[in-house]
Motif scaffolding. Sequence first.
Motif, short mmCIF file in Angstrom:
data_model
loop_
_atom_site.label_atom_id
_atom_site.label_comp_id
_atom_site.label_asym_id
_atom_site.label_seq_id
_atom_site.Cartn_x
_atom_site.Cartn_y
_atom_site.Cartn_z
N HIS A 165 0.86 -1.18 0.00
CA HIS A 165 0.00 0.00 0.00
C HIS A 165 0.90 1.23 0.00
O HIS A 165 1.25 1.77 1.05
N GLY A 166 1.26 1.68 -1.18
CA GLY A 166 2.25 2.72 -1.35
C GLY A 166 2.03 3.99 -0.55
O GLY A 166 2.96 4.49 0.09
N ASP A 167 0.82 4.52 -0.56
CA ASP A 167 0.56 5.78 0.15
C ASP A 167 0.80 5.63 1.64
O ASP A 167 1.41 6.49 2.27
N HIS A 168 0.35 4.53 2.20
CA HIS A 168 0.54 4.30 3.64
C HIS A 168 2.01 4.09 3.97
O HIS A 168 2.52 4.61 4.95
N LEU A 169 2.67 3.32 3.13
CA LEU A 169 4.09 3.02 3.35
C LEU A 169 4.93 4.29 3.32
O LEU A 169 5.72 4.55 4.23
#
Length: 130
Positions: free
Chosen positions: A100-104
């Motif tokens: 989950h790119g945005d969260h990461l």
Amino acid sequence: MAKRENIGLSRELRQTENRAEEEAWQTLRLLRKEGWPVRRQHQIGPYIVDFAITKARLVIEVDGGIHREQEVAARDVEREGVLRADGWNVLRVSAQFARHGDHLIEMVRAEIKRCCPLTLHPSPQGERGT
């Protein structure tokens, strides 16, 4: 393991990354534009870590299901202790979360801010030679 052997292993690991590591790499590369170059399968002492931001002394480890096994988890704890004793911050994320790119990226930015509060604007030239 000798450093020269680890270089070959690092290359091999980059070529055989799992899907979560590859997706995390695509996301974490965006930090370069903010002056935080990320290295993947980076050697620190006797270890090869999934990702490292050397300017922030931050290691990001992507943990899949195998890391729940007792023997692997015990090695992870030992390894993390050695890295922390050497001044590295270690951020462990599950393989599912890493995808989950945005969260990461927000989690990594928060960790950089926490561990490097005095470094407001890192050099955009990167970290050549480190």
